[in-house]
Design an enzyme around this catalytic site. Structure first.
Site, PDB file in Angstrom:
ATOM      1  N   LYS A  70      31.158 -46.085  27.687  1.00  0.00           N
ATOM      2  CA  LYS A  70      30.962 -44.660  27.357  1.00  0.00           C
ATOM      3  C   LYS A  70      29.506 -44.459  26.943  1.00  0.00           C
ATOM      4  O   LYS A  70      28.999 -45.151  26.059  1.00  0.00           O
ATOM      5  CB  LYS A  70      31.911 -44.244  26.225  1.00  0.00           C
ATOM      6  CG  LYS A  70      31.673 -42.797  25.740  1.00  0.00           C
ATOM      7  CD  LYS A  70      32.725 -42.327  24.730  1.00  0.00           C
ATOM      8  CE  LYS A  70      32.337 -40.996  24.092  1.00  0.00           C
ATOM      9  NZ  LYS A  70      33.280 -40.516  23.069  1.00  0.00           N
ATOM     10  N   LYS A 129      31.573 -30.208  16.212  1.00  0.00           N
ATOM     11  CA  LYS A 129      31.984 -31.040  15.071  1.00  0.00           C
ATOM     12  C   LYS A 129      31.428 -30.464  13.784  1.00  0.00           C
ATOM     13  O   LYS A 129      30.374 -29.807  13.798  1.00  0.00           O
ATOM     14  CB  LYS A 129      31.398 -32.450  15.222  1.00  0.00           C
ATOM     15  CG  LYS A 129      32.080 -33.331  16.242  1.00  0.00           C
ATOM     16  CD  LYS A 129      31.440 -34.712  16.251  1.00  0.00           C
ATOM     17  CE  LYS A 129      31.997 -35.593  17.342  1.00  0.00           C
ATOM     18  NZ  LYS A 129      33.410 -35.952  17.203  1.00  0.00           N
ATOM     19  N   ASP A 176      35.343 -31.599  22.528  1.00  0.00           N
ATOM     20  CA  ASP A 176      34.972 -32.800  21.778  1.00  0.00           C
ATOM     21  C   ASP A 176      35.713 -34.043  22.297  1.00  0.00           C
ATOM     22  O   ASP A 176      35.365 -35.161  21.956  1.00  0.00           O
ATOM     23  CB  ASP A 176      35.264 -32.587  20.285  1.00  0.00           C
ATOM     24  CG  ASP A 176      34.550 -33.593  19.404  1.00  0.00           C
ATOM     25  OD1 ASP A 176      33.672 -34.312  19.920  1.00  0.00           O
ATOM     26  OD2 ASP A 176      34.863 -33.643  18.196  1.00  0.00           O
ATOM     27  N   GLU A 204      35.359 -35.452  25.006  1.00  0.00           N
ATOM     28  CA  GLU A 204      34.506 -35.501  26.204  1.00  0.00           C
ATOM     29  C   GLU A 204      34.408 -36.892  26.820  1.00  0.00           C
ATOM     30  O   GLU A 204      34.210 -37.030  28.016  1.00  0.00           O
ATOM     31  CB  GLU A 204      33.095 -34.993  25.844  1.00  0.00           C
ATOM     32  CG  GLU A 204      32.140 -36.024  25.236  1.00  0.00           C
ATOM     33  CD  GLU A 204      32.600 -36.592  23.896  1.00  0.00           C
ATOM     34  OE1 GLU A 204      33.421 -35.946  23.231  1.00  0.00           O
ATOM     35  OE2 GLU A 204      32.146 -37.684  23.525  1.00  0.00           O
ATOM     36  N   ARG A 213      36.594 -39.168  27.395  1.00  0.00           N
ATOM     37  CA  ARG A 213      37.610 -39.451  28.409  1.00  0.00           C
ATOM     38  C   ARG A 213      37.313 -38.732  29.716  1.00  0.00           C
ATOM     39  O   ARG A 213      37.723 -39.186  30.779  1.00  0.00           O
ATOM     40  CB  ARG A 213      39.000 -39.108  27.858  1.00  0.00           C
ATOM     41  CG  ARG A 213      39.199 -37.655  27.536  1.00  0.00           C
ATOM     42  CD  ARG A 213      40.411 -37.403  26.665  1.00  0.00           C
ATOM     43  NE  ARG A 213      40.177 -37.766  25.264  1.00  0.00           N
ATOM     44  CZ  ARG A 213      41.100 -37.693  24.306  1.00  0.00           C
ATOM     45  NH1 ARG A 213      42.319 -37.275  24.584  1.00  0.00           N
ATOM     46  NH2 ARG A 213      40.804 -38.035  23.065  1.00  0.00           N
TER      47      ARG A 213
HETATM   48  N1  BES Z   1      32.923 -39.741  19.888  1.00  0.00           N
HETATM   49  C1  BES Z   1      34.108 -39.238  19.338  1.00  0.00           C
HETATM   50  C2  BES Z   1      34.972 -40.299  18.674  1.00  0.00           C
HETATM   51  C3  BES Z   1      34.406 -40.993  17.463  1.00  0.00           C
HETATM   52  C4  BES Z   1      34.698 -40.527  16.196  1.00  0.00           C
HETATM   53  C5  BES Z   1      33.631 -42.112  17.594  1.00  0.00           C
HETATM   54  C6  BES Z   1      34.188 -41.178  15.095  1.00  0.00           C
HETATM   55  C7  BES Z   1      33.132 -42.777  16.473  1.00  0.00           C
HETATM   56  C8  BES Z   1      33.416 -42.297  15.233  1.00  0.00           C
HETATM   57  C9  BES Z   1      34.961 -38.577  20.408  1.00  0.00           C
HETATM   58  O1  BES Z   1      34.283 -38.004  21.467  1.00  0.00           O
HETATM   59  C10 BES Z   1      35.715 -37.469  19.741  1.00  0.00           C
HETATM   60  O2  BES Z   1      35.095 -36.557  19.289  1.00  0.00           O
HETATM   61  N2  BES Z   1      37.041 -37.598  19.707  1.00  0.00           N
HETATM   62  C11 BES Z   1      37.863 -36.630  19.087  1.00  0.00           C
HETATM   63  C12 BES Z   1      39.059 -36.405  19.995  1.00  0.00           C
HETATM   64  C13 BES Z   1      39.873 -35.202  19.624  1.00  0.00           C
HETATM   65  C14 BES Z   1      39.099 -33.930  19.874  1.00  0.00           C
HETATM   66  C15 BES Z   1      41.141 -35.224  20.442  1.00  0.00           C
HETATM   67  C16 BES Z   1      38.280 -37.150  17.727  1.00  0.00           C
HETATM   68  O3  BES Z   1      38.504 -38.360  17.602  1.00  0.00           O
HETATM   69  O4  BES Z   1      38.341 -36.379  16.799  1.00  0.00           O
HETATM   70 ZN    ZN Z   2      32.413 -38.831  21.843  1.00  0.00          ZN
HETATM   71 ZN    ZN Z   3      33.694 -35.968  21.036  1.00  0.00          ZN
END
Ligand code: BES
Ligand code: ZN
Ligand code: ZN
Length: 498
Positions: free
Chosen positions: A266, A278, A348, A350, A352
């Site tokens: 990724k 965020k 967010d 993204e 995937r």
């Molecule tokens: N990059 C984040 C995941 C992440 C969170 C990595 C904390 C490292 C530390 C990912 O893109 C994300 O924002 N995921 C969301 C998914 C949700 C919107 C379903 C998440 O984990 O909140």
């Molecule tokens: Zn991310």
């Molecule tokens: Zn994200």
């Protein structure tokens, strides 16, 4: 830093400090090892109540009674608890004492017990790696005054008995290759996102290719080509940013090839969340969102120096996830490379989306024997497993077991998680083939993995959610606060064992 192996007697080793280890209530061995120091050792042990408990340390001025200036004694705790992780942490703790005492060269004495439990190769590799990794710092943005305080380590000696030398030199060489790669991954992730842009990652890949005189082949695809190829999910994420996307394709093919493995990393160089923005706190560390990509790049830097029998292809969909007037919006429907459509309900989620196109590309164009993806994919995985352990999913039992073994042997941590079929319906969309979030509060790391599964077809695949272990929020023995380089060692170990 240069590390060498010496079978010299402990008392005759010349260094600023000699690092030794003792298990709990097992100080006899250490006293016997240094007859000339017996008296002051005993005094110090009593005075400081040192019993060899885990993480305890004792420092002794040797007053010329042996050739090393100081003796650093590190407690290992119970013998039964001793494992690979503890070994590396104990060595790192010793190195930290050396650094804190402003010494520049040192020796590490590998205890007999380590060599009973592990082969020389493994014990020396883990020790050398711990030395290389614990002395890492990311200080290029520090001011001159601060920098003056740092002293670089000069030289380390690993002492093992003359009868146990077999495999030690190879171990040193491999440890150096692995550690350099880990350090490179850390550097890439620690760079601010305005430096480590998609363009910068692409240039890093090109530099790797150049350095190894084309043993690693690199092709960079630009936005126009990505759109033309039909990578609608990846483009959807990238289009809101002022930084242009770079699809980075790396390949390495040794002379004798048993099989081909694709690595997908990724590569979101900054994740603001996009229009599903965020909160400030959750955004603080989001330059880490390309840790999977950094890991893949670092692995490719190391591949040409190893004797492999697998062809390796690396795929990185590098881009930023930004809100803007051109950004992806909730409700948009994207079409991935394999033709599946995705209703985006949260921008967010993204990672995937970008991975969907990389995995489809791997399946349709590369037709590999195996696919491994590494992604800082979900906060939910950190909720489940904490900050040290990556989540592991996959569709092939044998491959999963082998990844687990490689990870453990490499000194990294994973825990297996389920691809729960009953949760698949959580990703059903009323308007497209899939939606990009489940909607519910629970099991977010699992539904993310299930989403990815939709793009790998029948090819043996494992997914590592490295959101937790990619980044250390505070200093730890093997890593200062910041990027850890997680995944590099496990991948290299896995590839060597193929
Ligand atoms: N990059 C984040 C995941 C992440 C969170 C990595 C904390 C490292 C530390 C990912 O893109 C994300 O924002 N995921 C969301 C998914 C949700 C919107 C379903 C998440 O984990 O909140
Ligand atoms: Zn991310
Ligand atoms: Zn994200």
């Amino acid at each position: 830093m240069k590390i060498s192996i010496k079978p010299t007697d402990l008392g005759r080793l010349e260094s600023d400090a000699i690092i030794c280890f003792a298990f709990k209530n097992n100080l006899e061995e250490i006293r016997n090892s240094f007859p000339s120091l017996a008296k002051i050792l005993q005094e110090a042990i009593e005075k400081e109540d040192f019993a060899g408990n885990y993480a305890d340390s004792l420092i002794i001025h040797t007053k010329g009674l042996i050739n090393s200036y100081k003796l650093i004694l590190i407690g290992l705790g119970e013998k039964n608890d001793f494992d690979i992780y503890l070994l590396q942490k104990a060595v790192a703790q010793g190195v930290k004492q050396v650094l804190d005492n402003k010494l520049v060269n040192f020796a590490v004495d590998i205890p007999d017990y380590w060599l009973e439990k592990y082969q020389t190769y493994q014990a020396v590799k883990l020790t050398a790696e711990a030395i290389h990794l614990s002395s890492y710092k990311f200080s290029k943005y520090k001011g001159a005054e601060e920098l003056k305080k740092y002293r670089d380590l000069d030289e380390a000696i690993i002492r093992i008995p003359a009868t146990k030398l077999q495999g030690a030199d190879t171990a040193l060489r491999i440890a150096e290759i692995f550690s350099l790669a880990v350090r490179q991954a850390r550097d890439l992730v620690n760079e601010p996102s305005y430096v480590a842009t998609p363009k910068f990652l692409a240039q890093t890949a090109l530099d790797i290719s150049k350095k190894h005189k084309n043993a690693v082949k690199v092709k960079i695809f630009e936005e126009k080509e990505v759109i033309k190829m039909g990578m609608g999910a990846y483009y959807g994420v990238a289009k809101g940013s002022a930084e242009s996307l770079k699809f980075i394709h790396l390949s390495y093919k040794p002379p004798k090839v048993k099989k081909k493995i694709v690595l997908v990393g990724k590569g979101i160089t900054f994740d603001t969340g996009g229009l599903s923005l965020k909160g400030a706190e959750h955004m603080e560390t989001m330059k880490l969102d390309m840790a999977g990509a950094a890991c893949v790049l670092a692995v490719f830097s190391a591949l040409p120096m190893l004797d492999l029998q697998v062809e390796v292809c690396g795929l990185i969909a590098a881009c930023e996830n930004m809100p803007s007037g051109r950004a992806l919006k909730p409700g948009d429907i994207l079409k991935a490379y394999n033709g599946k459509t995705i209703e985006v309900l949260n921008t967010d989620a993204e990672g995937r989306l970008t991975l969907a196109d990389m995995l489809s590309y791997a399946v349709l164009e590369e037709k590999p024997a195996e696919i491994i993806d590494l992604a800082t994919l979900t906060g939910a995985c950190m909720v489940a497993l904490g900050q040290d352990i990556a989540g592991l999913w996959g569709n092939n039992e044998k491959m999963l077991a082998e990844i687990e073994t490689s990870t453990f042997e490499a000194g990294e941590k994973v825990w297996r998680m389920p691809l729960e079929k009953d949760y698949r319906e959580l990703l059903k969309s009323s308007m497209a083939d899939l939606k990009n979030i489940s909607g519910g509060k629970y099991g977010g790391a699992i539904t993310a993995a299930l989403f990815l599964e939709e793009f790998v077809g029948k090819i043996p695949w494992v997914h590592l959610d490295i959101a937790g272990p990619a980044f250390a929020e505070k200093d730890t023995p093997l890593t200062p606060r910041g990027a850890t380089g997680y995944g590099v060692r496990l991948l290299l170990r896995y590839l060597i064992s193929r």
